[in-house]
Every structure is written in structure tokens, then in C-alpha cells.
Design an enzyme around this catalytic site. Structure first.
Site, PDB file in Angstrom:
ATOM      1  CG  ASP A  15      -2.121  -2.275   7.499  1.00 27.84           C
ATOM      2  OD1 ASP A  15      -3.197  -2.111   8.124  1.00 27.84           O
ATOM      3  OD2 ASP A  15      -1.767  -1.542   6.559  1.00 27.84           O
TER       4      ASP A  15
ATOM      5  CE  LYS B 167     -10.517   0.186   2.572  1.00 22.43           C
ATOM      6  NZ  LYS B 167      -9.904   0.649   1.369  1.00 22.43           N
TER       7      LYS B 167
ATOM      8  CD1 TRP C  58      -2.644   1.629   0.459  1.00 18.25           C
ATOM      9  CD2 TRP C  58      -2.110   1.807   2.635  1.00 18.25           C
ATOM     10  NE1 TRP C  58      -3.412   2.623   1.008  1.00 18.25           N
ATOM     11  CE2 TRP C  58      -3.102   2.755   2.332  1.00 18.25           C
ATOM     12  CE3 TRP C  58      -1.626   1.736   3.942  1.00 18.25           C
ATOM     13  CZ2 TRP C  58      -3.619   3.624   3.295  1.00 18.25           C
ATOM     14  CZ3 TRP C  58      -2.140   2.585   4.893  1.00 18.25           C
ATOM     15  CH2 TRP C  58      -3.127   3.527   4.573  1.00 18.25           C
TER      16      TRP C  58
HETATM   17  N1  PMP Z   1      -3.683  -0.523   5.190  1.00 17.70           N
HETATM   18  C1  PMP Z   1      -3.990  -1.000   3.988  1.00 17.70           C
HETATM   19  C2  PMP Z   1      -3.178  -2.102   3.428  1.00 17.70           C
HETATM   20  C3  PMP Z   1      -5.064  -0.477   3.273  1.00 17.70           C
HETATM   21  O1  PMP Z   1      -5.366  -0.972   2.071  1.00 17.70           O
HETATM   22  C4  PMP Z   1      -5.823   0.562   3.851  1.00 17.70           C
HETATM   23  C5  PMP Z   1      -6.985   1.129   3.111  1.00 17.70           C
HETATM   24  N2  PMP Z   1      -6.728   1.554   1.834  1.00 17.70           N
HETATM   25  C6  PMP Z   1      -5.455   1.018   5.118  1.00 17.70           C
HETATM   26  C7  PMP Z   1      -4.386   0.455   5.750  1.00 17.70           C
HETATM   27  C8  PMP Z   1      -6.133   2.093   5.908  1.00 17.70           C
HETATM   28  O2  PMP Z   1      -7.235   2.691   5.476  1.00 17.70           O
HETATM   29  P1  PMP Z   1      -8.098   3.601   6.449  1.00 17.70           P
HETATM   30  O3  PMP Z   1      -7.187   4.605   7.050  1.00 17.70           O
HETATM   31  O4  PMP Z   1      -9.116   4.175   5.572  1.00 17.70           O
HETATM   32  O5  PMP Z   1      -8.650   2.684   7.487  1.00 17.70           O
END
Ligand code: PMP
Length: 407
Positions: A216, A252, A135
Site C-alpha cells: 500500500d 497526498k 491504517w
Molecule cells: N493507505 C494508507 C496507509 C493511507 O494512509 C491512506 C490515506 N489515509 C490510504 C491508503 C488511501 O487514501 P486515499 O483513498 O485518500 O488515497
């Protein structure tokens, strides 16, 4: 004084730039496969039915107010989040060696984790190993914190599967106490997850080489549709007695993207010092949190907490998770079937073997630009597509577009 005349222009965030380009495009058949947010079969954002219910319960509460939450967040939320991620019978919870803070979604949890590491790791700060690719924000977050970044091989472009040998040999050669960032499930951007046997090998290297796992977890329940299946790796690492940290997002799996609900968890290794270590770590995390955000936002955490702490609503949520993951799995099958029908050159088995929100199509940057120009199909430059952007009305069109650009 003019201090900032020399500030260089920063490049636009690639993903948000892509979204803007898509919005501007007036072509009636345009397709957005860029952003990692769930869409229903009509390409519309989907408010989970269980979230609508929880929202109503929340709004109907006559005692609802807008006071600050505690520094570590809403306790009902963090405890439920901890149980969800570690499993309700986790030894770490029973033994009082897990501590959790509510964060600004997953991003805030990754950031808090990075800050904690950079502050309390022995100096010089060891590197954090990120999967190649990962990411994009991982690089940015750890760079901003000033942590040295290294990478481990993850995706084999040749097999479009996990490069297990590359991963293991790099980690085996990593200096002791290095941090290893692992995607708990539904790896972003590749959609390739280690099998349970492969996870066991990764855990073994972490133990052998004294590496510190940082999970993560942004897609629990979203990948397979089953909360426990998607978190098998984390629970296995904890069972193995490894000390670790976790960033957890509810963006999500609850569809709470903009509400920024998430949590950070520390799990101490079992032993006589564990509870004491956990207490001291919690106290320092609270200090970091206070200086960063003072206290986290309430709304999303309240919604998630209502659902997580009610048996019936929890069961409805699991149903909603199966709806989202099920539709995505169906779209993988449809896309693959359409490509088969067209006899599209190349092997496309990875479309159905990959899991979660994303698929790494393997098309080149030139093909990504061509498919955008000619077919108005938008995806990130690395050829990643968000499966949630596909639906029964556009999957055939997308297959034709892919077929055209790879010929
Ligand atoms: N880690 C990963 C691998 C992700 O894909 C995402 C969302 N795109 C996140 C963390 C964190 O997203 P958010 O801050 O919206 O919870």
C-alpha cells in the site's frame, strides 16, 4: 415489508468524528493534529503550484469533454503511474508483466486488490496479514470483502521502533500463500519504516515462505521528498522476482485528496508465463472494475497525467514534494527541540526518527483526552499526530500541551 428495523447503529468513523469535534471547538488556540492532509505554515490546505498549472492547461483545452474513461482508466495516467511506482527502468515494465488500472484513489485500489484476491486465491482464502497497528480502514475494507484477517507485530511500544523480530517470526510461521500487506513508506499510523536491510529480510521471508506481498503506497515522495527513495522497497521486491500487487494513491503527493486519483498494479513473477498471466489478470480486473465502478473518475487523473508526462512539470512537482516533506521534517525538528527545552519527561527521539505525515507520540488514551479537553489539541485516540497540523505559530503551544499532559 419492513426489513431493516433491526439494523444496529454503527459507530461514527473515529477520524471523521474527530474532525467534526474540532470544527465545533471555538477556542482560538485549537490545533488539529488529526486528519492526514497536508497543511501549509498557515494551517491552510495547499494546492500544489504545479497542480494549479496543470489545472489551467486542462481547462484551456478546447477539446475537453466529460465522456467516460475506459474501464481501466486513462491510459496516459496508468502508464505514467506504473513508471512512477516501479521505476522507469523496471524489468517488470520492460518484460510486459505489469498491468495497471486507475482506481478511486488508494482506498479504491486496496479494495480492488482485496476483491481480486478473494476471488482468485485458492480456496479456502488464505488470511491477509496486516501490521499491528495499521491504517484503520485496512481492517474495514478486508472485513467487508470477507477476507480472513491476521496481524503481524510491527511497532514496539517499548523502543518506539520497528519490532523486526516479532514481524519476522510471525511471517515465518504464516501458512504458505498468505497475503502480507506492507506500507511502502511513511507507515500510517506509526511513522516507522523498515530500513533497507530490514526490507531485505522481509523480502527473504516472503520468498522462503511463499507469502504474497500487497504494497500500500499512499505517500510516495511525501516521506523523504524523493520519489525513488520512498519506493525503494517495492522496487527491491520486484527486482527479487517476487510477484506482487500495489495500491497507489495520489491524494497526498499531489494534494488531490477529494479527486480520488489512484491506481492498482499487478506485477507477475518473471518467467515464460508472465505475459500471459498478466493479460489474464488484467482481463479479470477489468470485469471486477466494471461491476464496482464501471469506470474511474477523470478529473484528478487528468491533472496527474499532465504533470507526470511533462518533463518540466514533473520537475516542478518534485520541487513541491520537497516543499511539503521539508516542512514536515522541519516541524519534527521544532517539536523535538521545544520538548527538549521544556525538559519534558521521557524520550522523544522518535519524533525526529519517524518519517512521513504521522508520528506516534506514545501518549496514552487518557492523555489524548486530557490534551483535547484542556489544550484544545486534537489527535486520534492512539496518540497519533499529523505533523502537517504543526506550524511555526503552534509548535511551541503543542509542545507545552504535551509536556503538561505527560507530567
Ligand atoms: N493507505 C494508507 C496507509 C493511507 O494512509 C491512506 C490515506 N489515509 C490510504 C491508503 C488511501 O487514501 P486515499 O483513498 O485518500 O488515497
Amino acid at each position: 415489508v419492513e426489513l431493516f428495523d433491526a439494523v444496529p447503529q454503527a459507530p461514527e468513523d473515529p477520524l471523521f468524528g474527530l474532525m467534526a469535534a474540532y470544527r465545533k471547538d471555538t477556542h482560538e488556540k485549537k490545533v488539529d493534529l488529526g486528519i492526514g492532509a497536508y497543511r501549509d505554515n498557515n494551517a491552510k490546505p495547499w494546492v500544489l503550484p504545479v497542480v494549479k498549472k496543470a489545472d489551467k492547461i486542462l481547462r484551456d483545452d478546447p477539446d475537453l469533454n466529460h465522456e467516460y474513461l475506459p474501464i481501466a482508466g486513462l491510459p496516459e495516467f496508468t502508464l505514467a503511474a506504473q513508471k512512477l511506482i516501479l521505476g522507469p527502468d523496471s524489468p517488470a515494465i520492460k518484460e510486459g508483466r505489469a498491468t495497471s488500472l486507475q482506481t478511486i484513489s488508494g482506498t479504491g485500489a486496496v479494495h480492488l486488490g482485496g476483491l481480486f484476491l478473494s476471488r482468485f486465491l485458492p480456496k479456502p482464502t488464505p488470511a491477509i496479514y496486516l501490521s499491528n497497528p495499521t491504517w484503520a480502514n485496512h481492517n474495514q475494507i478486508f472485513t467487508n470483502i470477507g477476507m480472513p484477517i491476521k496481524s503481524y507485530p510491527y511497532f514496539s511500544a517499548k523502543t518506539k521502533m520497528l519490532d523486526l523480530d516479532g514481524l519476522l517470526s510471525t511471517l515465518k510461521a504464516a501458512p504458505e500463500k498468505s497475503i502480507v500487506l506492507l506500507h511502502a513508506c511513511a507507515h500510517n499510523p506509526t511513522g516507522v519504516d523498515p530500513t533497507q536491510d530490514q526490507w531485505k529480510q522481509i523480502a527473504e521471508v516472503c520468498r522462503e515462505r511463499s507469502l504474497f506481498p500487497f504494497f500500500d503506497c499512499a505517500y510516495q515522495g511525501f516521506a523523504s521528498g524523493d520519489l525513488a527513495t520512498d519506493n525503494w522497497a517495492i522496487r527491491y521486491f520486484v527486482e527479487q522476482g517476487l510477484e506482487l500487487i500495489i495500491a497507489q494513491s495520489f491524494a497526498k503527493n499531489f494534494g488531490l485528496y477529494g479527486e480520488r486519483a489512484g491506481a492498482f498494479h499487478f506485477v507477475a513473477a518473471p518467467g515464460s508465463k508472465a505475459q500471459d498471466v498478466t493479460k489474464r489478470v488484467a482481463s479479470q480486473l477489468a470485469v471486477l472494475q466494471r461491476s464496482e465502478i464501471s469506470n474511474p473518475p477523470a478529473y484528478g487523473a487528468r491533472i496527474a497525467s499532465i504533470v507526470l508526462n511533462d518533463k518540466a512539470l514533473f520537475a516542478e512537482w518534485e520541487e513541491d514534494l520537497r516543499t511539503m516533506s521539508g516542512r514536515i521534517i522541519e516541524m519534527r525538528k521544532s517539536l523535538k527541540a521545544e520538548l527538549d527545552k521544556l525538559d519534558t519527561p521521557g524520550n522523544w527521539d522518535h519524533i525526529t526518527s519517524q518519517i512521513g505525515m504521522f508520528s506516534f507520540t506514545g501518549i496514552s488514551e487518557a492523555q489524548v483526552l486530557a490534551i483535547r479537553e484542556k489544550w484544545h489539541v486534537y489527535m486520534t485516540k492512539n496518540g497519533r499526530i499529523s505533523m502537517a497540523g504543526l506550524n511555526t505559530s503552534n509548535v511551541k503551544y503543542v509542545a507545552e500541551a504535551l509536556d503538561d499532559v505527560v507530567r
